[in-house]
Design an enzyme around this catalytic site. Structure first.
Site, short mmCIF file in Angstrom:
data_model
loop_
_atom_site.label_atom_id
_atom_site.label_comp_id
_atom_site.label_asym_id
_atom_site.label_seq_id
_atom_site.Cartn_x
_atom_site.Cartn_y
_atom_site.Cartn_z
N TYR A 226 0.88 -1.17 0.00
CA TYR A 226 0.00 0.00 0.00
C TYR A 226 0.92 1.23 0.00
O TYR A 226 1.75 1.36 0.90
CB TYR A 226 -0.85 0.04 1.27
CG TYR A 226 -1.91 -1.03 1.38
CD1 TYR A 226 -3.22 -0.77 0.98
CD2 TYR A 226 -1.62 -2.29 1.90
CE1 TYR A 226 -4.21 -1.75 1.11
CE2 TYR A 226 -2.60 -3.27 2.03
CZ TYR A 226 -3.90 -2.99 1.63
OH TYR A 226 -4.88 -3.95 1.75
N TYR A 409 -6.40 -5.65 10.60
CA TYR A 409 -6.26 -6.14 9.23
C TYR A 409 -6.52 -7.64 9.15
O TYR A 409 -7.20 -8.12 8.25
CB TYR A 409 -4.87 -5.80 8.66
CG TYR A 409 -4.79 -5.92 7.16
CD1 TYR A 409 -4.94 -4.80 6.34
CD2 TYR A 409 -4.60 -7.16 6.54
CE1 TYR A 409 -4.89 -4.91 4.96
CE2 TYR A 409 -4.56 -7.28 5.16
CZ TYR A 409 -4.70 -6.14 4.37
OH TYR A 409 -4.67 -6.25 3.00
C1 PHB Z 1 -7.31 -6.65 -4.24
O1 PHB Z 1 -8.20 -6.43 -5.08
O2 PHB Z 1 -6.44 -7.50 -4.42
C2 PHB Z 1 -7.30 -5.86 -3.00
C3 PHB Z 1 -8.19 -4.81 -2.84
C4 PHB Z 1 -8.15 -4.05 -1.69
C5 PHB Z 1 -7.23 -4.36 -0.70
C6 PHB Z 1 -6.38 -5.42 -0.84
C7 PHB Z 1 -6.41 -6.18 -1.99
O3 PHB Z 1 -7.19 -3.60 0.43
#
Ligand code: PHB
Ligand code: APR
Length: 415
Positions: A226, A409
């Site tokens: 991120y 998370y």
């Molecule tokens: C994903 O689409 O892989 C995805 C989307 C949002 C997130 C993590 C992964 O926070």
């Protein structure tokens, strides 16, 4: 106590007339009508089958259409446990990727939040599409009733003796039932059937969206990254060892057509870091879409014999990867409420459904809002930018702050 005979064709076909035409109405009865065959509806179907409660799923799209939607891909351990419980996790355990942590990119450096070390738990990367496919196959194998391409699904008397009507191949069907489960997403018919003065809406729209690209290329990143960059948020994610899912923050009014693959990858590279992105940026996209970001909750989730679950009841911005996991916990709680009601009788288990879900929903809303605020650009607010920078520095320096992020998370308990 088992309340009703299930899935009995009450009167075969009967004729009724409308002003313009005579139409055939096929009458059926079941215990629960589930509206929507997304992950919430399909999983609820499996949970109810396990409890010996019969249900019919009504979905307005085709199975292919449902499986064609590209959605999230991170499962909490609690969600995996629920899939284990219904015996729909064999492929997930074989193909899902266990992740011990995530990275946060900020000012050219990457900082790891080590979930396993901090809270002893992990998450599983497994696409929502794959989970949906597994649930569909399990339902077919178990002989559960599902009607796809059900048009004009309409709820009747959800406060008293519920019935649901729909049209299929020109024939109108009516299903009498004990309960209706509204698992039909944000734009569905169930919440829309309740007068607006019966519930409270809590809502926040964000001044940006996510532009997402799916591409068949090996992800060079081992864990999700991120990134908070001066140019806006970016996320490097994956679906499998040969498929990446990547996002960049974009304006709310932007159009996918204006984002060529070359433009997307160049922007992604600038935000996530050339060292990470270089190996994927030649890959052609196989899907590209823009999604707005929104926080949304309705209270309560029960209206007489109608229960809302999943995106029909709440939306989180995708930053915390909570949407799919909340859908799982909602329907798990709903299956327990219905089980207790049928087995022990009484309204009490049903009465507790809303409050039990909402406690978990609000915590996921808080976390998703917090992640969204810390990682995106909110132009024009210099004070907010300093707060964001300070919050991230604190996070990188403080084990307590990292533990809090990790705990949320990987998912709070389903209690
Ligand atoms: C994903 O689409 O892989 C995805 C989307 C949002 C997130 C993590 C992964 O926070
Ligand atoms: N009649 C019948 N089906 C309907 C109707 C209707 N009027 N309206 C919507 N549906 C169907 C949709 O076509 C869809 O298949 O309901 C389903 C809802 O599925 P989702 O939108 O996937 O919602 P849900 O099952 O709650 O899943 C939760 O997790 O990752 C997040 O937001 C993401 O979809 C995801 C969610």
């Amino acid at each position: 106590m088992r309340k009703s005979p299930t899935h009995v064709r009450r009167s075969g076909s009967s004729a009724s007339s409308t002003t313009s035409e005579r139409r055939v109405i096929v009458n059926t009865r079941t215990q629960v009508v589930i509206v929507g065959a997304g992950p919430a509806g399909l999983l609820l179907g499996q949970l109810l089958l396990r409890e010996g409660i019969e249900a019919i799923i009504l979905e307005r799209r085709s199975p292919e259409y449902v499986l064609g939607r590209i959605r999230a891909g991170v499962l909490e351990q609690g969600s995996v446990d629920v899939l284990d419980l219904v015996g729909v996790s064999a492929r997930l355990h074989k193909e899902g990727l266990i992740h011990d942590g995530v990275e946060i990119g900020f000012r050219g450096a990457r900082h790891r939040i080590a979930f396993k070390q901090l809270v002893g738990k992990t998450v599983t990367v497994y696409g929502q599409t794959e989970m949906t496919r597994d649930l569909m196959e399990a339902r077919t194998a178990a002989g559960g009733a599902s009607v796809y391409e059900a048009e004009d699904v309409t709820l009747h008397d959800w406060a008293g003796s519920p019935r649901v009507t729909y049209r299929k191949n020109g024939v109108t069907h009516e299903i009498a039932c004990d309960f209706i489960a509204g698992c039909d997403g944000y734009h569905g018919v169930c919440r829309a059937s309740v007068p607006a003065d019966r519930y409270k809406k809590f809502e926040r729209e964000y001044p940006f969206g996510w532009l997402g690209v799916l591409a068949d290329v090996a992800p060079p990143w081992g864990e999700l990254i991120y990134a908070n960059s001066e140019r806006g948020f970016a996320l490097a994610s994956l679906r499998s060892p040969t498929r990446v899912r990547c996002y960049v923050q974009c304006g709310v009014g932007e159009r996918v057509e204006d984002w060529s693959d070359a433009r997307f990858w160049s922007e992604f590279k600038l935000r996530i870091g050339v060292d990470v992105a270089d190996e994927v940026t030649h890959a052609p996209s196989i899907e590209k879409s823009i999604a707005p970001l929104r926080s949304f909750v309705v209270e309560p989730l029960r209206f007489g014999r109608l229960f809302l679950a999943g995106d029909a009841a709440h939306i989180v911005p995708p930053t915390g990867a909570k949407g799919l996991n909340l859908a799982v916990s909602d329907v798990f709680f709903l299956s327990e409420a219905l089980r207790d009601h049928y087995h022990e009788g009484g309204e009490q288990p049903l009465d507790q459904y809303s409050a039990r879900c909402l406690r978990r929903i609000w915590k996921a809303e808080r976390f998703s809002w917090w992640m969204t605020r810390q990682l995106h650009s909110f132009p024009g607010d210099a004070f907010a930018r300093r707060m964001q920078e300070t919050e991230l520095e604190y996070l990188f320096d403080s084990r307590a702050a990292q533990t809090s992020m990790a705990e949320n998370y990987v998912g709070l308990p389903l209690s």
